[in-house]
Design an enzyme around this catalytic site. Structure first.
Site, short mmCIF file in Angstrom:
data_model
loop_
_atom_site.label_atom_id
_atom_site.label_comp_id
_atom_site.label_asym_id
_atom_site.label_seq_id
_atom_site.Cartn_x
_atom_site.Cartn_y
_atom_site.Cartn_z
N PHE A 161 0.84 -1.20 0.00
CA PHE A 161 0.00 0.00 0.00
C PHE A 161 0.87 1.24 0.00
O PHE A 161 1.87 1.32 0.72
CB PHE A 161 -0.87 0.06 1.27
CG PHE A 161 -1.79 -1.10 1.49
CD1 PHE A 161 -3.08 -1.10 0.99
CD2 PHE A 161 -1.36 -2.20 2.23
CE1 PHE A 161 -3.94 -2.16 1.22
CE2 PHE A 161 -2.21 -3.27 2.48
CZ PHE A 161 -3.50 -3.25 1.96
N ASP A 162 0.44 2.24 -0.75
CA ASP A 162 0.94 3.59 -0.55
C ASP A 162 0.34 4.12 0.76
O ASP A 162 -0.62 3.55 1.30
CB ASP A 162 0.52 4.46 -1.74
CG ASP A 162 1.01 5.89 -1.63
OD1 ASP A 162 2.07 6.12 -1.00
OD2 ASP A 162 0.33 6.79 -2.16
N GLY A 163 0.89 5.23 1.25
CA GLY A 163 0.40 5.79 2.51
C GLY A 163 -0.67 6.84 2.31
O GLY A 163 -1.87 6.56 2.39
N PHE A 274 -1.32 -0.87 -4.29
CA PHE A 274 -2.31 0.20 -4.41
C PHE A 274 -1.64 1.55 -4.19
O PHE A 274 -0.95 1.76 -3.19
CB PHE A 274 -3.42 0.02 -3.36
CG PHE A 274 -4.18 -1.28 -3.49
CD1 PHE A 274 -5.17 -1.42 -4.45
CD2 PHE A 274 -3.88 -2.36 -2.67
CE1 PHE A 274 -5.86 -2.62 -4.57
CE2 PHE A 274 -4.57 -3.56 -2.79
CZ PHE A 274 -5.56 -3.69 -3.74
N ASP A 276 -2.19 6.07 -5.16
CA ASP A 276 -3.11 7.09 -5.65
C ASP A 276 -2.53 7.89 -6.81
O ASP A 276 -3.24 8.72 -7.39
CB ASP A 276 -3.50 8.06 -4.51
CG ASP A 276 -2.33 8.93 -4.07
OD1 ASP A 276 -2.49 10.17 -4.03
OD2 ASP A 276 -1.26 8.38 -3.76
#
Length: 301
Positions: A161-163, A274, A276
């Site tokens: 995951f991105d943060g 994932f 954004d």
């Protein structure tokens, strides 16, 4: 007693996320829905090839191997019901235990996420993903040309995951966009002890955490998670303390300070990543299945 999915990890995904229908979709784009349906009719008994999310789904369903139904995978598709026959046939031929599906014949299917209690929605359709995120559901637009490697780490599911704008809200990312890196670093150092607000993927992270806490002798596959973020020290501390406040442990954390994420993800070998930002997704898709979280300040309408 009524059937319920309340205590399960429910993953909803479009037919193009699960199977490779890119050739059929190209015909739809060029010749319209009628030609598309006719082609699918001629291929009803021809199993489709695996798509971007196939390896992840295949591994997640192993949590049900001992007869305990912990994961539910549902097809949520703009396909017509007849084309849905091929989707179910393809799942059966690939030994995927998928029993439920919703086919809306061109209309957006995201509204069915709520009665399903979905913890993840994967689709190639950006509009459906945006609407799902706005409704409060973890969702991502899959990159159909992502590398797929089901053979890697067969007994482990690796999810990265991105943060900011993914696990965390985009409040801090807005500071960076509006005032620059130095202001962002100062802001995060000042608020290091204050947990970040939760982002859109916290429900998925929490559901994964519950699966991770199962005794090793009860499940044939384990989940390994990673935080892969452009943050660097001193902004790293707030991210870690936020996860601590949620009582959730991440197995690996990569604070890359703006370095390209792809090479690091190639070493992690994710079953899904994932992020954004499309530039990170473009880099990541050569490392493994990738989903664009169309959310936050980086993704204005």
């Amino acid at each position: 007693m009524a059937v319920t999915l309340q205590d399960k990890l429910v993953v909803a995904l479009s037919s193009r996320a699960l199977f490779d229908f890119e050739e059929e979709n190209q015909l739809f784009e060029e010749a319209g829905s009628q030609s598309y349906v006719q082609l699918q009719l001629t291929r009803l008994t021809q199993p489709a090839q695996p798509g971007v999310a196939f390896p992840l789904v295949q591994k997640l369903l192993r949590f049900n191997a001992d007869g305990q139904h912990r994961v539910e995978v549902v097809i949520l598709s703009r396909n017509d019901p007849v084309s849905g026959l091929r989707v179910f046939h393809s799942a059966q031929e690939n030994h995927l235990q998928i029993e439920r599906g919703v086919f809306t014949q061109g209309r957006t299917p995201f509204k069915y996420l709520r009665p399903l209690g979905a913890k993840l929605f994967l689709s190639v359709n950006e509009s459906d993903v945006r609407q799902a995120l706005e409704a409060g559901f973890p969702a991502a637009r899959v990159f159909p040309d992502s590398i797929k490697s089901a053979e890697a780490n067969p007994d482990e599911i690796r999810i990265a995951f991105d943060g900011d704008a993914v696990l965390f809200a985009d409040d801090s990312e807005r500071v960076f966009k509006e005032r620059g890196l130095n202001a962002f670093q100062s802001h995060e150092a000042q608020y290091a002890q204050t947990p970040l607000p939760p982002g859109p993927f916290v429900p998925l992270l929490q559901a994964i955490h519950l699966l991770q806490t199962l005794p090793a002798n009860q499940v044939p596959v384990r989940i390994r998670t990673a935080l892969v973020t452009a943050r660097s020290a001193p902004a790293h501390e707030r991210a870690i303390r936020t996860l601590m406040s949620w009582q959730i442990t991440i197995d690996e954390a990569m604070f890359l300070g703006g370095l390209e994420k792809g090479p690091f993800l190639q070493e992690f070998e994710p079953d899904f990543f994932f992020d954004d930002q499309t530039r990170h997704c473009e880099s990541a898709k050569y490392a493994g299945p990738t989903g664009h979280v169309v959310h936050g300040v980086a993704n204005p309408r």
